[in-house]
Design an enzyme around this catalytic site. Structure first.
Site, PDB file in Angstrom:
ATOM      1  N   CYS A   1       0.868  -1.182   0.000  1.00  0.00           N
ATOM      2  CA  CYS A   1       0.000   0.000   0.000  1.00  0.00           C
ATOM      3  C   CYS A   1       0.901   1.227   0.000  1.00  0.00           C
ATOM      4  CB  CYS A   1      -0.866  -0.043   1.253  1.00  0.00           C
ATOM      5  SG  CYS A   1      -1.896   1.411   1.479  1.00  0.00           S
TER       6      CYS A   1
ATOM      7  N   CYS B   1      -0.839   3.539  -6.755  1.00  0.00           N
ATOM      8  CA  CYS B   1      -1.731   2.985  -5.727  1.00  0.00           C
ATOM      9  C   CYS B   1      -1.985   1.551  -6.145  1.00  0.00           C
ATOM     10  CB  CYS B   1      -3.042   3.779  -5.685  1.00  0.00           C
ATOM     11  SG  CYS B   1      -4.345   2.978  -4.722  1.00  0.00           S
TER      12      CYS B   1
HETATM   13  N1  DGL Z   1      -3.979   0.522  -2.038  1.00  0.00           N
HETATM   14  C1  DGL Z   1      -3.572   1.667  -1.356  1.00  0.00           C
HETATM   15  C2  DGL Z   1      -2.405   2.406  -1.947  1.00  0.00           C
HETATM   16  O1  DGL Z   1      -1.586   1.803  -2.606  1.00  0.00           O
HETATM   17  C3  DGL Z   1      -4.526   2.445  -0.520  1.00  0.00           C
HETATM   18  C4  DGL Z   1      -5.785   2.927  -1.122  1.00  0.00           C
HETATM   19  C5  DGL Z   1      -6.750   3.475  -0.094  1.00  0.00           C
HETATM   20  O2  DGL Z   1      -7.082   2.758   0.845  1.00  0.00           O
HETATM   21  O3  DGL Z   1      -7.156   4.645  -0.260  1.00  0.00           O
HETATM   22  O4  DGL Z   1      -2.244   3.581  -1.757  1.00  0.00           O
END
Ligand code: DGL
Length: 257
Positions: free
Chosen positions: A70, A180
């Site tokens: 993440c 993301c």
């Molecule tokens: N998948 C996440 C990232 O890479 C987080 C997305 C979220 O929860 O807003 O930033």
């Protein structure tokens, strides 16, 4: 021992997919904090507290390494968790470096959550990499919400993206960075907006390569059989419906290429 993977939700499955490809002889624990998703528009303190809770849970399960799959959680909390836990922790950052190298005079467009884009980690990355001011960036938080709702309907996604991209001259971009881990699920939708030669890069391959290097250095490679145990905010996933959706999402990443 197993390798922990952690994300606010299903986004980290796009990184897990790459890990299963590059490191099939490992076992994994996947933790989706979907009681608290999305992270991208929460306060830093809220995210930090969610991340500590999740990592505490995984730490009790005796993992040999953790991948924070993440970008948002990495931006906000990676230093704090590295200080607290004894196992190696691999984080993620938008793959701006390889993107800038690949464009040959054209511009780069980075998509991520609003939080990733305003954090000092990203600003510092840009100051090192974006020497000629060729990088633009844009938050696409709604894509996280769509992915969590398993909303992949072409018309819905294209209309959202169209609204976000309509003021940009998309012909000037040689590379698009998916900063993301939820965004690779929309790679085909995104690709449709850009000229043919535009490359779409994410940090998944590099992150798994870092994990592989770390395990090699520790002498802890090849300790499993590609088995994955899934958790949602502290609860083991045992229902067929969720398991089936996770399998579909891993397949989706495979099809996005
Ligand atoms: N998948 C996440 C990232 O890479 C987080 C997305 C979220 O929860 O807003 O930033």
């Amino acid at each position: 021992m197993r390798i922990g993977f952690f994300d606010s939700g299903i986004g980290g499955l796009s990184v897990l997919y790459e890990a299963l490809r590059q490191l099939p002889c490992e076992d994994y624990l996947y933790y989706a904090d979907d009681a608290n998703v999305p992270y991208g528009n929460k306060s830093k303190e809220e995210i930090r507290s969610c991340v500590f809770k999740a990592v505490d849970f995984l730490a009790k399960m005796d993992i040999k390494a953790l991948v924070v799959a993440c970008n948002t959680a990495t931006s906000v909390a990676i230093q704090d968790i590295r200080q607290k836990y004894g196992f190696p922790i691999i984080g993620m950052e938008p793959a701006v470096k390889p993107a800038v190298k690949s464009v040959d005079g054209k511009r780069v467009l980075v998509f991520a959550t609003p939080l990733t884009l305003c954090e000092s980690k990203f600003i510092c990355l840009l100051s090192q990499v974006d020497i000629h001011n060729t990088v633009d960036f844009l938050p696409l938080q709604e894509l996280v919400t769509f992915a969590e709702a398993y909303q992949f309907d072409r018309a819905v996604i294209m209309s959202y993206l169209n609204g976000c991209l309509k003021d940009y001259d998309l012909n000037q971009y040689g590379a698009v960075v998916l900063g993301c881990t939820h965004f690779p699920f929309f790679k085909n939708h995104i690709r449709a907006f850009f000229p043919k030669g535009t490359v779409i890069v994410d940090g998944n391959r590099g992150t798994v390569q870092n994990l592989k290097n770390m395990l090699t250095y520790m002498g802890k490679l090849h300790e499993g059989h590609g088995h994955v145990e899934y958790y949602r905010s502290g609860h083991r996933v045992i229902d067929d419906h969720t398991m089936e959706r996770y399998m579909q999402l891993l397949k989706k990443i495979d099809l996005c290429g």
